[in-house]
Scaffold this motif. Sequence first.
Motif, mmCIF file in Angstrom:
data_model
loop_
_atom_site.group_PDB
_atom_site.id
_atom_site.type_symbol
_atom_site.label_atom_id
_atom_site.label_comp_id
_atom_site.label_asym_id
_atom_site.label_seq_id
_atom_site.Cartn_x
_atom_site.Cartn_y
_atom_site.Cartn_z
ATOM 1 N N VAL A 1 0.860 -1.180 0.000
ATOM 2 C CA VAL A 1 0.000 0.000 0.000
ATOM 3 C C VAL A 1 0.899 1.235 0.000
ATOM 4 C CG1 VAL A 1 -1.887 -1.157 1.230
ATOM 5 C CG2 VAL A 1 -0.149 0.075 2.538
ATOM 6 N N THR A 2 0.295 2.406 -0.124
ATOM 7 C CA THR A 2 1.068 3.646 -0.062
ATOM 8 C C THR A 2 1.229 4.087 1.388
ATOM 9 O OG1 THR A 2 -0.850 5.112 -0.183
ATOM 10 C CG2 THR A 2 0.106 4.383 -2.284
ATOM 11 N N ILE A 3 2.171 4.975 1.611
ATOM 12 C CA ILE A 3 2.351 5.551 2.948
ATOM 13 C C ILE A 3 1.069 6.255 3.381
ATOM 14 C CG2 ILE A 3 3.605 7.309 4.274
ATOM 15 C CD1 ILE A 3 6.102 6.545 2.617
ATOM 16 N N GLU A 4 0.411 6.911 2.435
ATOM 17 C CA GLU A 4 -0.839 7.620 2.744
ATOM 18 C C GLU A 4 -1.943 6.653 3.171
ATOM 19 O OE1 GLU A 4 0.978 8.146 -0.013
ATOM 20 O OE2 GLU A 4 1.639 10.212 0.261
ATOM 21 N N ASP A 5 -1.890 5.411 2.667
ATOM 22 C CA ASP A 5 -2.859 4.403 3.100
ATOM 23 C C ASP A 5 -2.598 3.986 4.547
ATOM 24 O OD1 ASP A 5 -4.178 4.269 0.632
ATOM 25 O OD2 ASP A 5 -2.863 2.676 -0.102
ATOM 26 N N LEU A 6 -1.330 3.981 4.946
ATOM 27 C CA LEU A 6 -0.950 3.532 6.288
ATOM 28 C C LEU A 6 -1.155 4.578 7.373
ATOM 29 C CD1 LEU A 6 2.437 1.600 6.047
ATOM 30 C CD2 LEU A 6 0.220 0.714 6.708
ATOM 31 N N PHE A 7 -1.021 5.838 6.995
ATOM 32 C CA PHE A 7 -1.077 6.925 7.976
ATOM 33 C C PHE A 7 -2.014 8.030 7.510
ATOM 34 C CE2 PHE A 7 3.193 5.082 8.239
ATOM 35 C CZ PHE A 7 3.260 4.757 9.598
ATOM 36 N N ASP A 8 -2.847 8.519 8.412
ATOM 37 C CA ASP A 8 -3.638 9.709 8.156
ATOM 38 C C ASP A 8 -2.913 10.878 8.780
ATOM 39 O OD1 ASP A 8 -5.782 8.561 6.777
ATOM 40 O OD2 ASP A 8 -6.811 8.023 8.654
ATOM 41 N N PHE A 9 -2.522 11.838 7.958
ATOM 42 C CA PHE A 9 -1.836 13.020 8.443
ATOM 43 C C PHE A 9 -2.811 14.188 8.489
ATOM 44 C CE2 PHE A 9 1.436 10.401 6.546
ATOM 45 C CZ PHE A 9 2.446 10.467 7.479
ATOM 46 N N SER A 10 -2.710 15.007 9.525
ATOM 47 C CA SER A 10 -3.559 16.188 9.618
ATOM 48 C C SER A 10 -2.824 17.292 10.368
ATOM 49 C CB SER A 10 -4.869 15.867 10.326
ATOM 50 O OG SER A 10 -4.635 15.401 11.645
ATOM 51 N N GLU A 11 -3.305 18.499 10.181
ATOM 52 C CA GLU A 11 -2.727 19.643 10.858
ATOM 53 C C GLU A 11 -3.486 19.870 12.157
ATOM 54 O OE1 GLU A 11 -1.276 24.165 9.740
ATOM 55 O OE2 GLU A 11 -2.090 22.847 8.207
ATOM 56 N N VAL A 12 -2.738 20.108 13.216
ATOM 57 C CA VAL A 12 -3.342 20.324 14.535
ATOM 58 C C VAL A 12 -4.074 21.669 14.518
ATOM 59 C CG1 VAL A 12 -2.905 20.658 16.989
ATOM 60 C CG2 VAL A 12 -1.584 18.951 15.699
ATOM 61 N N GLN A 13 -5.334 21.650 14.926
ATOM 62 C CA GLN A 13 -6.109 22.881 15.000
ATOM 63 C C GLN A 13 -5.835 23.587 16.313
ATOM 64 O OE1 GLN A 13 -8.042 23.890 12.383
ATOM 65 N NE2 GLN A 13 -7.204 22.093 11.363
ATOM 66 N N LYS A 14 -5.639 24.888 16.240
ATOM 67 C CA LYS A 14 -5.343 25.661 17.460
ATOM 68 C C LYS A 14 -6.579 26.342 17.980
ATOM 69 C CE LYS A 14 -0.544 26.291 16.679
ATOM 70 N NZ LYS A 14 0.593 27.087 16.863
#
Length: 74
Positions: free
Chosen positions: A61-74
């Motif tokens: 699979v792709t790295i994106e399939d393995l991990f969900d990345f998101s920006e922390v909301q302040k």
Amino acid sequence: MARNKYQFESKIHVYRATKRMTQQELADLVGVSRQTIMQLERNRYNPSMMLAYSISKVFDVTIEDLFDFSEVQK
């Protein structure tokens, strides 16, 4: 600080369970300790790009399939 600007959620445990693979088996395949896999699955360890790539290749699979990345909301 930019250190905590982004967060990720690992789906390694899902792919590992689908293949009926233990943490130790995955660790052996990618050359890390079982504890590293455990910490990755608990989202307590940020993997290097090489480790993320190695794990993605094990599951085809792709790295994106393995991990969900998101920006922390302040």
